[in-house]
Scaffold this motif. Structure first.
Motif, mmCIF file in Angstrom:
data_model
loop_
_atom_site.group_PDB
_atom_site.id
_atom_site.type_symbol
_atom_site.label_atom_id
_atom_site.label_comp_id
_atom_site.label_asym_id
_atom_site.label_seq_id
_atom_site.Cartn_x
_atom_site.Cartn_y
_atom_site.Cartn_z
ATOM 1 N N ILE A 45 -25.839 -30.111 -56.837
ATOM 2 C CA ILE A 45 -24.452 -30.308 -56.396
ATOM 3 C C ILE A 45 -24.146 -29.472 -55.160
ATOM 4 N N GLU A 46 -24.615 -28.237 -55.125
ATOM 5 C CA GLU A 46 -24.387 -27.408 -53.937
ATOM 6 C C GLU A 46 -25.091 -27.977 -52.710
ATOM 7 N N HIS A 47 -26.252 -28.580 -52.892
ATOM 8 C CA HIS A 47 -26.950 -29.240 -51.779
ATOM 9 C C HIS A 47 -26.083 -30.377 -51.232
ATOM 10 N N PHE A 48 -25.505 -31.155 -52.125
ATOM 11 C CA PHE A 48 -24.590 -32.239 -51.751
ATOM 12 C C PHE A 48 -23.385 -31.675 -51.004
ATOM 13 N N TYR A 49 -22.768 -30.630 -51.567
ATOM 14 C CA TYR A 49 -21.638 -29.991 -50.888
ATOM 15 C C TYR A 49 -22.020 -29.582 -49.459
ATOM 16 N N GLY A 50 -23.189 -29.010 -49.318
ATOM 17 C CA GLY A 50 -23.620 -28.544 -48.001
ATOM 18 C C GLY A 50 -23.662 -29.655 -46.972
ATOM 19 N N HIS A 51 -24.162 -30.814 -47.366
ATOM 20 C CA HIS A 51 -24.239 -31.938 -46.423
ATOM 21 C C HIS A 51 -22.875 -32.553 -46.130
ATOM 22 N N LEU A 52 -21.901 -32.293 -47.001
ATOM 23 C CA LEU A 52 -20.522 -32.716 -46.720
ATOM 24 C C LEU A 52 -19.740 -31.607 -46.014
ATOM 25 N N GLU A 53 -20.394 -30.480 -45.785
ATOM 26 C CA GLU A 53 -19.797 -29.302 -45.167
ATOM 27 C C GLU A 53 -18.661 -28.729 -46.015
ATOM 28 N N ILE A 54 -18.872 -28.773 -47.324
ATOM 29 C CA ILE A 54 -17.986 -28.147 -48.302
ATOM 30 C C ILE A 54 -18.627 -26.808 -48.664
ATOM 31 N N GLU A 55 -17.886 -25.731 -48.520
ATOM 32 C CA GLU A 55 -18.416 -24.399 -48.813
ATOM 33 C C GLU A 55 -18.527 -24.185 -50.320
ATOM 34 N N SER A 56 -19.708 -23.875 -50.807
ATOM 35 C CA SER A 56 -19.902 -23.561 -52.228
ATOM 36 C C SER A 56 -19.359 -22.166 -52.500
ATOM 37 N N CYS A 57 -18.409 -22.074 -53.438
ATOM 38 C CA CYS A 57 -17.716 -20.807 -53.669
ATOM 39 C C CYS A 57 -17.811 -20.277 -55.085
ATOM 40 N N GLY A 58 -18.374 -21.039 -56.002
ATOM 41 C CA GLY A 58 -18.468 -20.547 -57.366
ATOM 42 C C GLY A 58 -19.273 -21.478 -58.237
ATOM 43 N N LYS A 59 -19.948 -20.890 -59.234
ATOM 44 C CA LYS A 59 -20.767 -21.692 -60.139
ATOM 45 C C LYS A 59 -20.788 -21.040 -61.509
ATOM 46 N N LEU A 60 -20.936 -21.907 -62.517
ATOM 47 C CA LEU A 60 -21.003 -21.450 -63.899
ATOM 48 C C LEU A 60 -21.989 -22.325 -64.648
ATOM 49 N N GLY A 61 -22.940 -21.702 -65.322
ATOM 50 C CA GLY A 61 -23.874 -22.420 -66.178
ATOM 51 C C GLY A 61 -23.554 -22.121 -67.631
ATOM 52 N N LEU A 62 -23.496 -23.168 -68.440
ATOM 53 C CA LEU A 62 -23.181 -23.031 -69.856
ATOM 54 C C LEU A 62 -24.298 -23.662 -70.680
ATOM 55 N N CYS A 63 -25.014 -22.852 -71.418
ATOM 56 C CA CYS A 63 -26.084 -23.341 -72.293
ATOM 57 C C CYS A 63 -25.561 -23.461 -73.722
ATOM 58 N N GLY A 64 -26.260 -24.248 -74.533
ATOM 59 C CA GLY A 64 -25.894 -24.387 -75.935
ATOM 60 C C GLY A 64 -24.671 -25.246 -76.176
ATOM 61 N N ILE A 65 -24.376 -26.165 -75.247
ATOM 62 C CA ILE A 65 -23.210 -27.042 -75.381
ATOM 63 C C ILE A 65 -23.710 -28.465 -75.620
ATOM 64 N N GLU A 66 -23.627 -28.915 -76.858
ATOM 65 C CA GLU A 66 -24.039 -30.283 -77.166
ATOM 66 C C GLU A 66 -22.841 -31.173 -77.442
ATOM 67 N N PHE A 67 -21.878 -30.650 -78.185
ATOM 68 C CA PHE A 67 -20.698 -31.420 -78.557
ATOM 69 C C PHE A 67 -19.453 -30.749 -77.998
ATOM 70 N N LYS A 68 -18.372 -31.511 -77.900
ATOM 71 C CA LYS A 68 -17.163 -30.914 -77.325
ATOM 72 C C LYS A 68 -16.646 -29.749 -78.144
ATOM 73 N N GLU A 69 -16.942 -29.723 -79.437
ATOM 74 C CA GLU A 69 -16.541 -28.600 -80.278
ATOM 75 C C GLU A 69 -17.257 -27.306 -79.864
ATOM 76 N N ASP A 70 -18.426 -27.438 -79.241
ATOM 77 C CA ASP A 70 -19.188 -26.264 -78.794
ATOM 78 C C ASP A 70 -18.537 -25.576 -77.593
ATOM 79 N N VAL A 71 -17.659 -26.280 -76.912
ATOM 80 C CA VAL A 71 -17.037 -25.755 -75.696
ATOM 81 C C VAL A 71 -16.057 -24.623 -76.009
ATOM 82 N N GLU A 72 -15.372 -24.723 -77.143
ATOM 83 C CA GLU A 72 -14.311 -23.758 -77.463
ATOM 84 C C GLU A 72 -14.815 -22.317 -77.471
ATOM 85 N N SER A 73 -16.040 -22.109 -77.915
ATOM 86 C CA SER A 73 -16.577 -20.744 -77.952
ATOM 87 C C SER A 73 -16.845 -20.186 -76.553
ATOM 88 N N ARG A 74 -16.788 -21.034 -75.547
ATOM 89 C CA ARG A 74 -17.031 -20.607 -74.160
ATOM 90 C C ARG A 74 -15.752 -20.591 -73.330
#
Length: 179
Positions: free
Chosen positions: A139-168
């Motif tokens: 996604i950041e590579h794509f942003y770069g070619h559109l000249e959109i500055e990448s300013c933040g990123k978050l990786g979330l592991c262990g998320i399979e179902f929407k119920e798993d999101v609440e703990s994060r």
């Protein structure tokens, strides 16, 4: 601030959609926020003809121009993507391929207004953060070619179902504070 939040998944009501909802709830105060789901748009496959390298537009008629209008509208773009075989979903990849007319890889090219900022959230079911980093990199590579500055990123592991999101929630909230 105008903020576009994109569900890069074709699933409109899963874990990715839940993260989009949380992001919207957190950033809506004082901002104009729009959310879209990539699956709500008809996007034809890139034919690889390279006509857009000389015309700055694609000959195919579909919803890519509508999506790019949303990108143009926004000051900030938040892409939320799940892992599909260790990368972005195919529907989002097809969209990226079709954005070649707007990319700075050739002249002439269509262009988004300058000064846009991009943020990325990647999620996956397993425990391997490098897979999230690969999604973020795409996604950041794509942003770069559109000249959109990448300013933040978050990786979330262990998320399979929407119920798993609440703990994060606190991780997502802290990320949203950067937007």
């Amino acid at each position: 601030m105008k903020i576009l939040v994109i569900n890069c998944s074709p699933v409109r009501n899963g874990a990715t959609a839940r993260i989009v909802e949380i992001v919207n709830q957190i950033i809506c105060k004082g901002n104009d926020v729009r959310s879209i789901c990539i699956d709500d748009y008809e996007i034809k496959l890139c034919k690889g003809c390279r006509k857009c390298h000389t015309t700055a537009e694609c000959f195919q008629k579909d919803d890519v121009a509508k999506l790019m209008e949303a990108y143009e509208w926004a000051d900030k773009i938040v892409s939320v993507s799940p892992s599909y075989w260790a990368d972005i979903p195919g529907q989002f990849k097809v969209f990226i391929d079709r954005c070649t007319p707007w990319c700075n890889t050739h002249e002439p090219h269509a262009k988004l207004s300058s000064g846009k900022k991009g943020y990325t959230i990647a999620l996956r079911t397993g425990p391997s953060m490098p897979e999230c980093e690969r999604i973020i990199s795409s996604i950041e590579h794509f942003y770069g070619h559109l000249e959109i500055e990448s300013c933040g990123k978050l990786g979330l592991c262990g998320i399979e179902f929407k119920e798993d999101v609440e703990s994060r929630y606190e991780d997502i909230k802290a990320f949203c504070d950067l937007i």
